[in-house]
Design an enzyme around this catalytic site. Sequence first.
Site, short mmCIF file in Angstrom:
data_model
loop_
_atom_site.label_atom_id
_atom_site.label_comp_id
_atom_site.label_asym_id
_atom_site.label_seq_id
_atom_site.Cartn_x
_atom_site.Cartn_y
_atom_site.Cartn_z
N GLU A 1 -8.73 -3.67 9.49
CA GLU A 1 -7.49 -3.96 10.21
C GLU A 1 -6.96 -2.65 10.79
OE1 GLU A 1 -4.94 -5.44 7.22
OE2 GLU A 1 -6.00 -7.35 6.95
N LYS B 1 -4.14 0.14 11.27
CA LYS B 1 -3.07 0.62 10.39
C LYS B 1 -1.76 0.60 11.17
CE LYS B 1 -1.90 4.19 7.08
NZ LYS B 1 -0.48 4.01 7.29
N ARG C 1 6.86 -0.80 5.63
CA ARG C 1 6.29 -1.80 4.72
C ARG C 1 7.41 -2.72 4.22
NH1 ARG C 1 1.62 -1.29 1.41
NH2 ARG C 1 1.03 -3.39 0.72
N PHE D 1 -0.23 -9.08 6.50
CA PHE D 1 -1.64 -8.86 6.17
C PHE D 1 -2.01 -9.38 4.78
CE2 PHE D 1 0.46 -4.59 5.99
CZ PHE D 1 0.60 -4.48 4.60
N LYS E 1 -7.85 7.93 9.07
CA LYS E 1 -7.25 8.41 10.32
C LYS E 1 -8.11 9.53 10.88
CE LYS E 1 -2.59 7.85 8.33
NZ LYS E 1 -1.28 8.53 8.13
#
Length: 888
Positions: free
Chosen positions: A264, A266, A271, A360, A444
């Site tokens: 997925e 990021k 959050r 998610f 990343k």
Amino acid sequence: MADSIAAHVKFSELCEVFDKTCLLKKQEKSNPLSLFIKVYKERASNLRTQYPNASTSFYPALRLILPQLERERAAYGLKEFTLAKRIIKILCLPARGGDAIRLTGFKTTGHANVKDFADAAYWILRKHFLDSSGVTIAEVNRCLDAISQLNSDNNPRGVDEELHNLFRKTNADEQKWLIRIILKDLKLGMGQDRILKLYHPDAVDLFTVNNSLSIVCDTLSDLTARLHEIEVSVFSPFRPMLSQRCDPLQFRKVFSKNPRLYIENKFDGERFQLHMENNTFKFFSRNGFDYTSTYGSNYYTGSYTPLLKNSFKQNVRNVILDGEMMGWNKRTNQFGSKGMDFDVKHLKPHNVYQPCFCIFDVIFLNDRVLSNQPLCDRLLLLDTIINPIQGVIMTSHRTEATTEQEVIDSLNRSMDREEEGIVFKDINSLYKSNDRNAGWWKMKLEYFENLMSDLDVIILGGYYGEGKGRNRVTGFLVGVSSGQNQSEDRTPTEYCSFAKIATGLSNDERKILDAKLGPHWRKKSEGNPEDFGIVWGKEKPDVWIPPNDSCVLLVRASELVRATDFSTRYTLRFPRILKIREDKPIYDCLTSTELEELAGTKVVQKLGKRHIELSDLEVVEKERKVRRKYVPNEIKPVESKSEILTGYEFCVLSGYEDWRKDDVEVAIREHGGSVVLVERNATLCILAGDDHPRVNICKQQNAKCDVVKLEWLRKIVNTGKFAAYTPFDLLHTCRKTRDRFLGEYDKYGDSYTVKITVDDVPKIMESVKESKDYAYLAQFEIDNLKQEMGVENSLNVFEKSVAHFHSDQSDYKLYDGDNNFCIEKTMFKLLGGSISEILNESVTIVVIEEGSSKVQEIKQYLNYIDNKDAKIVNKDYICSKFSEVFNA
């Protein structure tokens, strides 16, 4: 109040517990608090006997003991500076008075013993508040609730009145702890988990699931009752599952154990958990803070929930969803990022961005906990319960990967879309609250070398740390140079503040920076940074440094974002220091022009340079970890010239301009010695030529190895004869050598067994001068002393003689700064003479250079000042008298 135990326990009792805890050693810190909890529960039990309906919960006390975990009280709107201003107002202190300055600038003006702002405030408040009214824990909580509510209502005057009311009821010691409670940092030296376990062994596990101190206190009020199963429940927040960082060295290990992964993107938002039951909603942040009042508890209230109409299937009675709250641009139909100028938690309807919940995972559905179901099953359920609405509620797009190349391609696509990175998950992973090692990983571009545009920036300011680091600089304000303004030697004349950065340095690197920059830090009141070309924005550091005394850092960040607090238009997001650029002069740092070119015209500019390739994931087998200090320095074989250094091992820090470090190491090898990178027990000494930061570190930390001037080794190599170093050869003396020297040298470095040379005299005299272990006697005191002792000093050859040492380059009447007579002056003074820096009638001896051309002029001048008896000699005359005395 008879109906609450908190109304019977004084706040001062809790403050005494805090004071005792701070004074105890780490292993004993639990004792006062453990005893307080025990006594509190006993008093609560007695109260329940008297008043059966009384509240005996420990929650009112626990929310004061762990204020950082408080979730039921909104923000107070009070930080150090704001509190300082309010205390100044309450006490009617002069704005520019000493106490006001100590409050607003406590980090830079506070005493070394002042731990934090609360300590600084205590020493001022104790002059004004002496007595306590015996305020209870219940009353303190009521006042804090009121302050929180008044801040939420945007009523600063009401906050001031309530704070003043609370201060009137307490003394300075209680106010110190109140301030720490408001700032949510008690500094007890105990972790939150340790404190929760004092209340109940299962308290940590329960709090991890629900993030509520009140539920912990209510559920675990009985110490003997154990919690065998902790379940997620609707409207109770829990700690979400976390993803582990995955760098290139870990990736193949991860992929080999998890051949099937969901990938997925990021999300770069906040959050959040969405709880819903029968069309009633609650929203909780990652840390369990409740934002329902902002987003709305039903379809008719709030800024977000009304948008969710028809988004859930009709068969959904209750549900808990895990996801990211993003900002959705209603004009461009694209996601924004946290680097942009908006806060997704406080978006208004008129804003161009609106909240969009990207789901998610699903943790709870229709009274059933799903955390023990594999991820693939949970996601199948998720697809059946949501009607996605673009820009409002969406499910995370996922793809399945079975090869490494598919992961690489996903990361590159994420880079092209200017996203933060990717997350990949084991399709069979279970949902484990607050766990970072349960099958989710994040990747990343910045985790890879050579894929990011790293930047060279200059240190312009520093920030003091908290706790143990409160008296030293632990963070930096870095800047860029103005490419437009440069002096003739290329040095910039203007530097602009650019970013704050505090992470990335090792302890050794921090010590090097402390040694290099420490002597040059200046407080805000010391000088004007603008005089040195420094331009601040709104953000100003605790201390600053002139650019010429600073150094360059290599930093890495994920992206450039628009700045409002710095003097540049952009700043760094998620910056960290890679290394200290000792090889770069300050004028080679990033310029403002280069920064503008790098940023372009975007609000957020990613700093990735190129796509990642499969070869970037190649894992090089990790070298066996060997302590660096035991690794010999590998130098090519050299020709042996002598064995004078055989058996001796050296560590070379630095060389001279004419004898470089590499050449020094070669010379050691040529004469039989060995070289190591870092000293060890077998190392004779550390050698240092030019200034090196580690010399100061060795002194400060009392290193176990001597640090010796490189000149000592040069003498040995030039003479071909080994000689042990003396006190005058040392920059730092270890304890073992210091103990040995006590039996061989006096405190001035004069050997007890070896005759000194002419070269040693000025060194010894300088040691005496530095020690200040001497006294000047008047002439009559010297004469009286001689008479009492009944002896004449045979050394005083030049007693009552006055000498002027004259250089051909100096005028008769001016100070003679020439160093040609350094030794002779010392000899003359040792033999009882005194020196006149100018040629006048008191001079009895004029010392000239060998072959001086000004003898005739000196005689004429002596006649002119009526001093015909003065003797003219050369420096050999002084040396011969010295030899006569000491060889007699």
